[in-house]
Design an enzyme around this catalytic site. Structure first.
Site, PDB file in Angstrom:
ATOM      1  N   MET A   5      71.737  60.783  12.811  1.00 14.15           N
ATOM      2  CA  MET A   5      72.842  61.567  12.248  1.00 14.15           C
ATOM      3  C   MET A   5      72.446  62.908  11.640  1.00 14.15           C
ATOM      4  O   MET A   5      73.265  63.800  11.519  1.00 14.15           O
ATOM      5  CB  MET A   5      73.596  60.736  11.206  1.00 14.15           C
ATOM      6  CG  MET A   5      74.176  59.465  11.775  1.00 14.15           C
ATOM      7  SD  MET A   5      74.963  59.741  13.354  1.00 14.15           S
ATOM      8  CE  MET A   5      74.556  58.216  14.160  1.00 14.15           C
ATOM      9  N   LYS A   8      69.227  42.725   6.550  1.00 20.66           N
ATOM     10  CA  LYS A   8      70.674  42.536   6.746  1.00 20.66           C
ATOM     11  C   LYS A   8      70.938  41.503   7.823  1.00 20.66           C
ATOM     12  O   LYS A   8      71.804  40.643   7.688  1.00 20.66           O
ATOM     13  CB  LYS A   8      71.332  43.841   7.206  1.00 20.66           C
ATOM     14  CG  LYS A   8      71.456  44.904   6.177  1.00 20.66           C
ATOM     15  CD  LYS A   8      72.298  46.050   6.702  1.00 20.66           C
ATOM     16  CE  LYS A   8      71.633  46.867   7.788  1.00 20.66           C
ATOM     17  NZ  LYS A   8      70.547  47.718   7.335  1.00 20.66           N
ATOM     18  N   CYS A  35      79.741  59.639  14.893  1.00 20.50           N
ATOM     19  CA  CYS A  35      78.284  59.502  14.818  1.00 20.50           C
ATOM     20  C   CYS A  35      77.548  59.883  16.095  1.00 20.50           C
ATOM     21  O   CYS A  35      76.442  60.389  16.033  1.00 20.50           O
ATOM     22  CB  CYS A  35      77.889  58.094  14.371  1.00 20.50           C
ATOM     23  SG  CYS A  35      78.402  56.792  15.469  1.00 20.50           S
ATOM     24  N   MET A  36      78.131  59.632  17.252  1.00 18.61           N
ATOM     25  CA  MET A  36      77.359  59.795  18.483  1.00 18.61           C
ATOM     26  C   MET A  36      77.837  60.924  19.389  1.00 18.61           C
ATOM     27  O   MET A  36      77.205  61.216  20.390  1.00 18.61           O
ATOM     28  CB  MET A  36      77.389  58.496  19.303  1.00 18.61           C
ATOM     29  CG  MET A  36      76.770  57.320  18.617  1.00 18.61           C
ATOM     30  SD  MET A  36      75.209  57.728  17.817  1.00 18.61           S
ATOM     31  CE  MET A  36      74.293  58.397  19.174  1.00 18.61           C
ATOM     32  N   GLY A  50      74.042  54.404  15.897  1.00 19.08           N
ATOM     33  CA  GLY A  50      74.300  53.735  14.635  1.00 19.08           C
ATOM     34  C   GLY A  50      74.938  52.373  14.759  1.00 19.08           C
ATOM     35  O   GLY A  50      74.712  51.487  13.939  1.00 19.08           O
ATOM     36  N   GLN A  51      75.765  52.185  15.781  1.00 16.64           N
ATOM     37  CA  GLN A  51      76.560  50.967  15.862  1.00 16.64           C
ATOM     38  C   GLN A  51      76.138  50.105  17.058  1.00 16.64           C
ATOM     39  O   GLN A  51      75.603  50.611  18.037  1.00 16.64           O
ATOM     40  CB  GLN A  51      78.045  51.319  16.002  1.00 16.64           C
ATOM     41  CG  GLN A  51      78.561  52.164  14.852  1.00 16.64           C
ATOM     42  CD  GLN A  51      80.059  52.382  14.945  1.00 16.64           C
ATOM     43  OE1 GLN A  51      80.824  51.562  14.478  1.00 16.64           O
ATOM     44  NE2 GLN A  51      80.473  53.474  15.554  1.00 16.64           N
TER      45      GLN A  51
HETATM   46  S1  SF4 Z   1      70.196  45.193  14.892  1.00 15.09           S
HETATM   47 FE1  SF4 Z   1      69.750  46.607  13.199  1.00 15.09          FE
HETATM   48  S2  SF4 Z   1      70.692  45.631  11.436  1.00 15.09           S
HETATM   49 FE2  SF4 Z   1      70.491  44.038  13.000  1.00 15.09          FE
HETATM   50  S3  SF4 Z   1      68.536  43.039  12.616  1.00 15.09           S
HETATM   51 FE3  SF4 Z   1      68.162  44.658  14.107  1.00 15.09          FE
HETATM   52  S4  SF4 Z   1      67.541  46.424  12.877  1.00 15.09           S
HETATM   53 FE4  SF4 Z   1      68.551  44.983  11.492  1.00 15.09          FE
END
Ligand code: SF4
Lengths: 136, 751
Positions: free
Chosen positions: B336, B78, B167-168, B373-374
């Site tokens: 999570m 990603k 989430c946290m 998560g964020q």
């Molecule tokens: S921060 Fe998360 S989504 Fe971005 S490159 Fe690193 S592992 Fe991948």
């Protein structure tokens, strides 16, 4: 109800075009496109089809470091349709291997690609034998 | 598979073998010049990978990993494809106002004047708490801070929340109740020193890929390293596991207590550490002792754990032995699967307990590490004070001295900040439903997709009597419900600070111009404040000035970010707090003498849990309990949700990348072959999944990665026919107020 993974009509058209294009260019060239899946209901990523149609390629990749770390097909090969590329350019490696990509500019690397030493799909760290010119 | 498709694929494969051999690749574009590289941070997950962003002709064209950052030059798939998130044709490029039920183009003046009028009028007419802000762990710290200040000091409400609540919040609750202070004490460097990894309720391989890679590298470097993964589903994380504990849903709290009991029974506890550093508690009071703890653990035997969880007793005992073995350094990681539960805080407490009673904490490789998560849930919301009950840097709304400190720095009269916490996320959207909240400003997040039991809250947002403002970069399932849509500048089009899972703060630089009329959220909020008559609260020319103010707010608190100045952020590849001075290297081992500036050099022990008044971390007695909604005769299956690697959150960005939009974007229902057989479904067939909230049809994916009695659907699909949160339940952990996305009950039928 049955979920179809591809739009049959779109696939047939693109598939036929692709095969026709091949006829002209010869089999060793890039196929002009991967079947377009735009708009189709496609729960599956590339792996699901390719496990079936190119099982060797799939398992080479799956058992490799890249497979283990989920560096998936589209990272190198791009998307479908016109965005598909069968011979990935070195731009596709730069995300994680920027230093190595830079070394490709060295004179002894002329006419070589990353895949000369790192066989496609398995992409292991190095071929077991030194590649001619590679360690000069 | 259709014949045509097969023909195409097989023919294609035949040529690929030839073509792959030794063909020269196109020279890398950067080598040809013309690309300017600027350091930054990935936009997506809480790993917070450092990246270099390549710009050519004013356009972001490439991403590469930053070798000088923690990720050692790697990014996940990603992250590599990030440039595309700026350039999809759907970008919101001008404000929109809803007129006669339709969003139509408007000017910034028109849009912001309308927002200012609606919010100020509502405060006058309906009271301060009739307005609310709902933010995000993806906004920059300065942006979340600007919003918090506008709402608390301007409008006078503590109705300031953000999606980290989803989430946290349970991880915060766990750290605060056990250690007295939020945020993990370790860093990613612990991975390189651990002998044993205990990964529970985390599909690290897909949700935190670059950390997974680091764990895999650690195992490759030392084959003696052991990895225990505990999850009701077999996920790709299992590929590196030595032991996979595929426990029955909701039985993990039993297993965690059974591990503790095993340590006690087998002399794997650290008595000296217990004597010097621990207190024991039940409910809310730390008034228990070791003997009471041993008695509490007695029913949690390994035999019973095997029976309850369905895991083989040999696997459970081997895992406990590996974790507890005195010579092993053990690192626990979770996300999570533990947090989004009725007893999420308890799950966190129980993991901490395992490290505390064995003394496996504060040693490189031994730590208890919550994965976020964020990208800025930690720095921007948890630390900065972006939830309804907290104020900047560990302060609490309910404490008068904390409010007074903040009011003083803000230069506002005493009593400006309300003395009661505002409404937490679900209460906030329920108040929108009852019209107790009339106006809400939603920034950089998509509750129209991401809230549990989402139909209910979509209805509340769509109600013509509520006024909903949404600032975002693309149309989303929330902008479609809005009365005003504000086009925001995207990541890389604006500057600000991100703080990732390991207390690392990093600066994200603007490298390209915003598209169309889009503006950074920071500018929008400063402009809005002025239009509401609160311009004095934000005398800032840029986010730099807001950061200065944040450093002032952190001064004297245990966060100690004074050394993380703007100048340093521009230069460094992230700095880990506590970091009191500009020449301080940052703190990798928090609470540890000689590492953490808060621990006096003459403290008699190696570690000091200074978050608690008596410097003792608390081992909490937390029993195993049923989930908020358990399967029963009518709804006999557990329903759970999660991520896939290709997408991120509600896929508003990844769903617009050309490589990713076809990849796993459709939610399938993962179902075990035994259940599939009973239902007569095969992969690709439709399965109707029905909960007490809604009923949707998903294509089936029959796989023994699942287990009988459990189905899984990923959370990314935004098709209204397959949005998993129409099914999930809006119950929440009574402590953290975090919703229980991970467990509800459903019935299945072939569709
Ligand atoms: S921060 Fe998360 S989504 Fe971005 S490159 Fe690193 S592992 Fe991948």
């Amino acid at each position: 109800m049955k979920w179809t993974t591809f739009s049959a009509v779109a696939l047939t058209l693109v598939g036929l075009l692709a095969l026709a294009g091949w006829g002209i260019a010869g089999p060793a060239e890039n196929p002009p496109a991967h079947p377009e899946v735009e708009g189709a209901v496609t729960p599956d990523a590339c792996e699901v089809c390719h496990q079936e149609v190119t099982p060797e390629v799939h398992s080479e990749w799956y058992d490799s470091q890249h497979g283990m770390l989920a560096v998936k097909c589209f990272v190198c090969h791009g998307s479908t349709g016109e965005d598909f590329t069968k011979d990935p350019s070195i731009d596709r490696c730069v995300g994680c291997h920027a230093d190595q990509v830079e070394t490709m500019a060295a004179p002894f690397m002329k006419d070589k690609s990353c895949f000369t030493c790192h066989p496609a799909h398995a992409l292991m760290a190095h071929l077991p034998v030194a590649v001619e010119g590679g360690d000069k | 598979m259709s014949a045509t498709r097969r023909q195409f694929m097989v023919a294609s494969a035949a040529t690929s073998a030839l073509a792959a051999l030794g063909k020269p690749t196109k020279a890398f574009a950067a080598a040809g010049g013309g690309i300017k590289w600027t350091k930054g941070v990935c936009r997506y997950c809480g790993v917070g990978c450092g990246v270099y962003k390549g710009v050519r002709d004013g356009k972001l064209v490439a991403i590469k990993g930053d070798k000088e950052n923690h990720n050692d030059g790697y990014v996940c798939l990603k992250g590599f494809l990030l440039p595309q998130i700026l350039y999809h044709e759907d970008r919101l490029t001008h404000p929109l106002i809803k007129k006669n039920g339709k969003l139509v183009k408007a000017s910034w003046d028109e849009a912001l004047d309308l927002v200012a009028k609606k919010f100020t009028e509502s405060v006058k007419k309906n009271g301060k708490d009739s307005v609310a802000f709902y933010g995000s762990g993806q906004a920059y710290t300065e942006e979340s801070y600007a919003a918090s200040k506008l709402f608390r000091a301007g409008f006078g409400t503590n109705n300031v929340e953000g999606n980290p609540r989803l989430c946290m919040a349970s991880a915060v609750g766990g750290y605060v109740t056990t250690f007295g202070k939020d945020e993990p004490m370790g860093t990613y460097d612990d991975i390189d020193n651990a002998d044993v990894f205990f990964i529970i309720g985390s599909n690290t391989a897909e949700a935190h890929p670059v950390l997974f890679q680091r764990i895999a590298r650690r195992k490759k470097a030392d084959p003696n390293v052991k990895i225990i993964v505990a999850d009701p589903r077999m996920t790709p994380t299992g590929r590196i596991a030595d032991i996979y504990l595929k426990f029955k849903p909701n039985t993990d709290l039993f297993v965690l207590n059974a591990f503790a009991n095993y340590f006690v029974q087998n002399d794997l506890v650290d008595k000296e550490f217990i004597k010097n550093h621990l207190a024991f508690g039940k409910g809310k009071a730390a008034d228990q002792n070791w003997d009471a703890y041993v008695a509490f653990l007695a029913p949690y035997t390994m035999e019973k754990a095997a029976e309850v969880s369905g895991c083989p007793i040999e696997d459970l005992t081997t895992a406990a032995k590996l974790f507890g073995c005195k010579k092993n350094r053990t690192m626990s990681m979770w996300t999570m699967g533990i947090n989004q539960r009725l007893r999420g805080v308890w799950g966190n407490n129980l993991i901490h307990n395992l490290h505390l009673i064995t003394g496996k904490i504060g040693i490189p490789g031994s730590t208890t590490f919550s994965l976020t998560g964020q990208p800025n849930a930690c720095g921007g919301v948890r630390d900065q004070g972006g939830l309804c009950h907290i104020l900047p840097y560990g302060r609490l709304v309910k404490k008068p001295e904390h409010r007074a400190e903040v009011e003083k720095i803000w230069g506002v009269p005493p009593g400006t900040i309300g003395d009661k916490p505002g409404k937490h996320t679900l209460a906030m959207f329920q108040a929108l439903e009852t019209k107790d909240i009339k106006c809400i400003y939603i920034m950089c997040t998509n509750p129209g997709h991401s809230l549990p039991n989402v139909n209910r809250y979509r209805k509340a947002m769509a109600d013509p009597d509520t006024f909903v403002v949404v600032a975002d970069i693309y149309p989303t399932r929330t902008t479609e419900l809005a009365d005003v849509v504000l086009p925001a500048a995207a990541w890389s089009e604006k500057e600000g600070v991100y703080g990732c899972s390991e207390r690392r703060y990093q600066l994200e630089h603007a490298v390209v111009l915003p598209q169309g009329e889009a503006r950074p959220d920071f500018d929008i909020l400063v402009d809005l404040a002025a239009r509401c008559g609160y311009g004095k609260l934000m005398p800032w020319k840029s986010p730099d000035d807001a950061w200065e103010e944040l450093l002032l707010l952190a001064e004297g608190t245990m966060y100690q970010i004074g050394g993380i100045t703007r100048a340093r952020l521009r230069k460094d590849h992230g700095v880990i707090w506590p970091c009191p001075t500009e020449d301080h290297p940052g703190t990798k081992l928090r609470y540890v003498k000689g590492e953490d500036p808060w621990v006096p050099d003459d403290y008699p022990h190696r570690i000091m849990f200074y978050g608690k008044p008596d410097n003792r971390a608390v081992v909490w007695f937390r029993p195993w309990e049923n989930a908020a909604e358990m399967p029963d005769e009518e709804y006999p299956f557990f329903f759970t949700t999660g991520r896939v690697i290709e997408h991120w959150h509600t896929a508003t960005m990844t769903g617009r990348c050309k490589e990713l939009k076809h990849a796993k974007i459709t939610s399938e229902v993962e179902i075990h072959p035994d259940d599939a057989k009973k239902l007569g479904v095969r992969t690709g067939d439709g399965v109707r999944v029905t909960s007490r909230r809604d009923s949707l049809v998903f294509p089936a994916l029959v796989t023994d990665n699942s287990q009988p009695g459990l189905v899984f659907v990923h959370m990314h699909d935004d098709n209204l026919k397959r949005m998993c949160n129409k099914i999930t339940i809006d119950q929440f952990d009574p402590g953290s107020k975090e919703p229980t996305f991970k467990i509800c009950a459903v019935k299945l039928a072939k569709a």
